[in-house]
Scaffold this motif. Structure first.
Motif, mmCIF file in Angstrom:
data_model
loop_
_atom_site.group_PDB
_atom_site.id
_atom_site.type_symbol
_atom_site.label_atom_id
_atom_site.label_comp_id
_atom_site.label_asym_id
_atom_site.label_seq_id
_atom_site.Cartn_x
_atom_site.Cartn_y
_atom_site.Cartn_z
ATOM 1 N N HIS A 41 0.847 -1.198 0.000
ATOM 2 C CA HIS A 41 0.000 0.000 0.000
ATOM 3 C C HIS A 41 0.881 1.247 0.000
ATOM 4 C CE1 HIS A 41 0.922 -0.166 4.308
ATOM 5 N NE2 HIS A 41 0.592 1.117 4.348
ATOM 6 N N MET A 42 0.223 2.367 -0.254
ATOM 7 C CA MET A 42 0.929 3.643 -0.249
ATOM 8 C C MET A 42 0.227 4.596 0.702
ATOM 9 S SD MET A 42 1.548 4.179 -4.328
ATOM 10 C CE MET A 42 2.688 5.528 -4.212
ATOM 11 N N ASP A 43 0.997 5.388 1.408
ATOM 12 C CA ASP A 43 0.461 6.488 2.201
ATOM 13 C C ASP A 43 0.760 7.774 1.444
ATOM 14 O OD1 ASP A 43 -0.413 4.823 4.202
ATOM 15 O OD2 ASP A 43 1.236 5.267 5.572
ATOM 16 N N ILE A 44 -0.284 8.554 1.198
ATOM 17 C CA ILE A 44 -0.115 9.826 0.499
ATOM 18 C C ILE A 44 -0.629 10.924 1.414
ATOM 19 C CG2 ILE A 44 -0.752 11.192 -1.522
ATOM 20 C CD1 ILE A 44 -1.188 8.515 -3.004
ATOM 21 N N ASN A 45 0.227 11.858 1.746
ATOM 22 C CA ASN A 45 -0.137 12.987 2.600
ATOM 23 C C ASN A 45 0.126 14.280 1.848
ATOM 24 O OD1 ASN A 45 -0.811 11.558 5.096
ATOM 25 N ND2 ASN A 45 1.345 10.968 5.080
ATOM 26 N N MET A 46 -0.866 15.165 1.881
ATOM 27 C CA MET A 46 -0.720 16.461 1.236
ATOM 28 C C MET A 46 -0.959 17.529 2.295
ATOM 29 S SD MET A 46 -2.334 17.782 -2.372
ATOM 30 C CE MET A 46 -4.015 17.873 -1.874
ATOM 31 N N SER A 47 -0.061 18.487 2.381
ATOM 32 C CA SER A 47 -0.180 19.542 3.384
ATOM 33 C C SER A 47 -1.292 20.513 3.007
ATOM 34 C CB SER A 47 1.149 20.291 3.518
ATOM 35 O OG SER A 47 1.414 21.033 2.337
ATOM 36 N N GLU A 48 -1.722 21.276 4.009
ATOM 37 C CA GLU A 48 -2.714 22.315 3.767
ATOM 38 C C GLU A 48 -2.148 23.348 2.814
ATOM 39 O OE1 GLU A 48 -4.690 24.698 6.738
ATOM 40 O OE2 GLU A 48 -5.503 22.888 7.643
ATOM 41 N N SER A 49 -3.037 23.967 2.066
ATOM 42 C CA SER A 49 -2.625 24.996 1.121
ATOM 43 C C SER A 49 -3.037 26.369 1.632
ATOM 44 C CB SER A 49 -3.286 24.739 -0.237
ATOM 45 O OG SER A 49 -3.202 25.877 -1.056
ATOM 46 N N GLU A 50 -2.064 27.230 1.888
ATOM 47 C CA GLU A 50 -2.382 28.597 2.297
ATOM 48 C C GLU A 50 -3.126 29.326 1.183
ATOM 49 O OE1 GLU A 50 -2.325 30.205 5.211
ATOM 50 O OE2 GLU A 50 -1.839 28.196 5.935
ATOM 51 N N PHE A 51 -2.809 28.987 -0.054
ATOM 52 C CA PHE A 51 -3.485 29.580 -1.211
ATOM 53 C C PHE A 51 -4.991 29.285 -1.148
ATOM 54 C CE2 PHE A 51 -4.849 29.322 -5.702
ATOM 55 C CZ PHE A 51 -4.516 30.598 -6.117
ATOM 56 N N ILE A 52 -5.334 28.033 -0.879
ATOM 57 C CA ILE A 52 -6.746 27.632 -0.780
ATOM 58 C C ILE A 52 -7.384 28.263 0.451
ATOM 59 C CG2 ILE A 52 -8.314 25.677 -0.468
ATOM 60 C CD1 ILE A 52 -7.090 25.684 -3.221
ATOM 61 N N ASN A 53 -6.690 28.255 1.582
ATOM 62 C CA ASN A 53 -7.236 28.865 2.799
ATOM 63 C C ASN A 53 -7.549 30.340 2.588
ATOM 64 O OD1 ASN A 53 -7.140 26.457 4.212
ATOM 65 N ND2 ASN A 53 -5.139 26.874 5.115
ATOM 66 N N GLU A 54 -6.647 31.055 1.918
ATOM 67 C CA GLU A 54 -6.885 32.477 1.632
ATOM 68 C C GLU A 54 -8.071 32.657 0.690
ATOM 69 O OE1 GLU A 54 -5.705 35.303 2.995
ATOM 70 O OE2 GLU A 54 -4.805 33.887 4.393
ATOM 71 N N TYR A 55 -8.204 31.773 -0.275
ATOM 72 C CA TYR A 55 -9.340 31.833 -1.195
ATOM 73 C C TYR A 55 -10.649 31.697 -0.421
ATOM 74 C CZ TYR A 55 -12.794 30.306 -4.587
ATOM 75 O OH TYR A 55 -13.944 30.178 -5.316
ATOM 76 N N PHE A 56 -10.729 30.709 0.469
ATOM 77 C CA PHE A 56 -11.948 30.495 1.249
ATOM 78 C C PHE A 56 -12.243 31.687 2.159
ATOM 79 C CE2 PHE A 56 -11.289 25.732 0.669
ATOM 80 C CZ PHE A 56 -12.258 25.655 -0.321
ATOM 81 N N LYS A 57 -11.215 32.288 2.734
ATOM 82 C CA LYS A 57 -11.427 33.443 3.608
ATOM 83 C C LYS A 57 -12.056 34.608 2.851
ATOM 84 C CE LYS A 57 -7.644 32.508 6.802
ATOM 85 N NZ LYS A 57 -6.287 32.905 7.221
ATOM 86 N N ARG A 58 -11.771 34.710 1.548
ATOM 87 C CA ARG A 58 -12.297 35.810 0.739
ATOM 88 C C ARG A 58 -13.709 35.566 0.229
ATOM 89 N NH1 ARG A 58 -7.080 35.440 -1.366
ATOM 90 N NH2 ARG A 58 -7.884 34.529 -3.272
#
Length: 191
Positions: A41-58
């Motif tokens: 199996h594979m473990d895939i982890n992706m960090s949070e995106s500040e770009f996406i977080n800023e988009y949602f805040k707007r």
């Protein structure tokens, strides 16, 4: 988010859905991608995106200080003929559905204000019915377009003023909302 990017890895369309390489997506949104291959199996982890977080805040909904007793919020914009479903909490709402709706006719306008989803029902009119109906204030509800008893559309129009004040949605959209939000969810309706 308004910027064209070159995808260095092949994109594929399957049954109308475009698939892109996860690495391309992670790079585009500024996330770190960590892949561990264990053979079985594979473990895939992706960090949070500040770009996406800023988009949602707007997003407008996140600048209105609107809360809900549940982790969901429905915003109906009458001027846009739009119903939007969000998940999260005050100032951190993330969109999970954005769809066109029908609203109250000029003689029977849709109410505006802040309400809560009270209960689910179905309204039967003999030849046709509407349902599920998510009642939020007196006789006002989010519900399906008019459907024949067999579930096909009797009158499937949206994007116009034609109801008796309720918010009409395509069957797949109201079904999704009804299967997602719990009683007590905020229904926020703006002009």
């Amino acid at each position: 988010f308004g910027t064209d990017l070159f995808a260095p890895h092949k994109t594929v369309m399957i049954d109308g859905t475009v698939y892109i390489a996860l690495r391309t997506f992670a790079d585009a949104i500024g996330s770190e991608l960590e892949v561990k291959d264990y053979g079985t199996h594979m473990d895939i982890n992706m960090s949070e995106s500040e770009f996406i977080n800023e988009y949602f805040k707007r997003l407008p909904i996140n600048q209105m200080n609107i809360s809900s007793r549940t982790n969901y919020l429905v915003w109906v914009s009458l001027s846009e003929y739009k119903t939007r479903l969000y998940q999260g909490r005050i100032n951190q709402w993330k969109p999970i559905l954005d769809t066109t709706c029908a609203i109250g006719a000029p003689g029977t306008p849709t109410v505006t204000g802040s309400f809560e989803y009270n209960y689910k029902t179905r309204w039967d009119y003999g030849t046709y019915y509407v349902g599920p109906c998510l009642v939020f204030y007196r006789g006002y509800a989010l519900h399906s377009v008019l459907l024949y008893q067999n579930g096909t559309e009797y009158d499937g129009r949206v994007g116009m003023k034609l109801s008796h004040g309720c918010i009409r949605l395509k069957k797949k959209d109201i079904d999704f909302i009804a299967n997602t939000i719990p009683v007590g969810t905020k229904i926020y309706i703006t002009p």
